[in-house]
Scaffold this motif. Structure first.
Motif, short mmCIF file in Angstrom:
data_model
loop_
_atom_site.label_atom_id
_atom_site.label_comp_id
_atom_site.label_asym_id
_atom_site.label_seq_id
_atom_site.Cartn_x
_atom_site.Cartn_y
_atom_site.Cartn_z
N LEU A 120 -54.16 -5.06 31.18
CA LEU A 120 -53.80 -5.81 30.01
C LEU A 120 -53.58 -6.59 31.62
O LEU A 120 -53.09 -7.46 31.53
CB LEU A 120 -52.32 -5.14 30.50
N ALA A 121 -53.56 -6.17 32.86
CA ALA A 121 -53.41 -7.20 34.00
C ALA A 121 -54.32 -7.39 34.32
O ALA A 121 -54.37 -8.91 35.02
CB ALA A 121 -53.53 -6.38 35.48
N GLN A 146 -44.03 -3.29 24.46
CA GLN A 146 -43.14 -2.86 26.06
C GLN A 146 -44.29 -3.29 26.80
O GLN A 146 -43.95 -3.03 28.17
CB GLN A 146 -42.14 -1.63 25.75
N ALA A 147 -45.02 -2.43 26.36
CA ALA A 147 -46.05 -2.09 27.74
C ALA A 147 -46.99 -3.76 28.07
O ALA A 147 -47.19 -3.87 29.25
CB ALA A 147 -48.16 -1.77 27.07
N LEU A 148 -46.57 -4.74 27.40
CA LEU A 148 -46.73 -6.11 28.11
C LEU A 148 -45.82 -6.87 28.35
O LEU A 148 -46.09 -7.46 29.94
CB LEU A 148 -47.42 -6.82 26.58
N PHE A 164 -46.11 -9.63 31.12
CA PHE A 164 -45.88 -10.73 30.28
C PHE A 164 -44.53 -11.48 29.61
O PHE A 164 -43.60 -10.22 29.76
CB PHE A 164 -46.92 -11.10 28.87
N SER A 165 -44.53 -12.79 29.39
CA SER A 165 -43.35 -12.89 28.82
C SER A 165 -43.03 -13.13 27.66
O SER A 165 -43.76 -13.73 26.89
CB SER A 165 -43.17 -13.99 29.41
N GLY A 166 -42.31 -13.73 26.13
CA GLY A 166 -42.04 -13.82 25.31
C GLY A 166 -42.81 -13.53 23.94
O GLY A 166 -43.58 -13.36 23.15
N LEU A 206 -48.21 -11.26 20.51
CA LEU A 206 -48.78 -12.21 21.23
C LEU A 206 -47.68 -11.87 22.72
O LEU A 206 -46.14 -11.26 22.48
CB LEU A 206 -47.94 -13.23 20.20
N ALA A 207 -48.32 -12.74 23.28
CA ALA A 207 -47.57 -12.61 25.17
C ALA A 207 -47.83 -14.13 25.53
O ALA A 207 -49.26 -14.60 25.11
CB ALA A 207 -47.86 -11.54 25.47
N LEU A 208 -47.25 -14.42 26.41
CA LEU A 208 -47.94 -15.72 27.30
C LEU A 208 -47.69 -14.42 28.79
O LEU A 208 -46.69 -14.02 29.54
CB LEU A 208 -46.16 -16.29 26.87
#
Length: 242
Positions: A184-185, A210-212, A217-219, A237-239
């Protein structure tokens, strides 16, 4: 007194076997570096099977199109010609949806299975993706998505990833690293500021949400697509905020 035939009665002819319209027909089967991949035809639809695991078919496609639409809608207003990386060519629905939207700029598809690329370029799936592949904005990278995200210096406005049945149901063991903190990084690093990560899944995953968040990540949110039976398909979805 009954009449007697001078000729022996003919042997009864067996009726030809009736093949069910729902029975799959194998169109191609190949052994690749990640195992076996199979293209099947079932009635009017195509199916892709990897190592005996059903991946996707052409019977619906709503969630694959949502993967693209939701990512575009989540981008900052006014962003011109955003670039999108589609992880997994599959049956082509996500690529086709991106090519249908004139607001997208560069469209890059990463696909590790040469067989799937061939089925789209020169095989039966050309009828689905042919016009999209001819779009000058579109291109295919024949490489492993996890490796590409780890090694490339390219940045994208959106990452739309659909290489598994979800973070909790991977196709091959190596894919698990994509959903790890390190994976994810890499996704975070490959996004432009304000960029969107969209991940397809065959079921909701609160743990992945939660991992995001843990990855910065936000949103973070999830959009669902109801299916005929069972839990809904979803797009996580994540920002990237910075």
């Amino acid at each position: 007194m009954s009449a007697t035939s001078l000729w022996p009665a003919p042997e009864p002819t067996a009726a030809p076997p009736v093949r069910s319209a729902s029975a799959p027909v194998v169109l191609d089967r190949r052994d690749g570096p990640f195992g076996e991949v199979v293209l099947r035809e079932r009635g009017e639809h195509f199916e892709i099977i990897a190592n005996g695991c059903f991946l996707m078919d052409t019977s619906d496609g709503r969630s694959e199109r949502l993967l693209i639409d939701a990512a575009l809608a989540a981008l900052p207003a006014g962003r011109t010609g955003p670039s999108v990386l589609i992880g997994g060519l599959g049956v082509g629905f996500s690529l086709v949806r991106a090519a249908e939207e004139e607001r997208w700029g560069r469209i890059t598809v990463v696909e590790r299975e040469q067989a799937i690329v061939d089925w789209h370029r020169d095989g039966p799936l050309d009828r689905i993706s042919g016009p999209a592949l001819a779009d000058p904005r579109a291109g295919i990278l024949h490489t492993d998505l996890v490796a590409h995200l780890r090694t490339t210096t390219e940045r994208y406005d959106a990452l739309c990833l659909d290489i598994d049945n979800g973070p909790d149901w991977t196709v091959t063991e190596g894919n698990e690293s994509l959903y790890s903190p390190a994976g994810l990084a890499h996704c975070h690093d490959r996004l432009t500021p304000g960029g969107v990560l969209a991940v397809w899944s065959a079921q909701p995953s609160p743990a992945f949400e939660q991992a995001l968040r843990n990855a910065g990540f936000s949103g973070v949110r999830t959009e669902e697509v109801a299916v005929a039976r069972g839990v809904p398909d979803v797009v996580h979805l994540a920002l990237r905020a910075d």
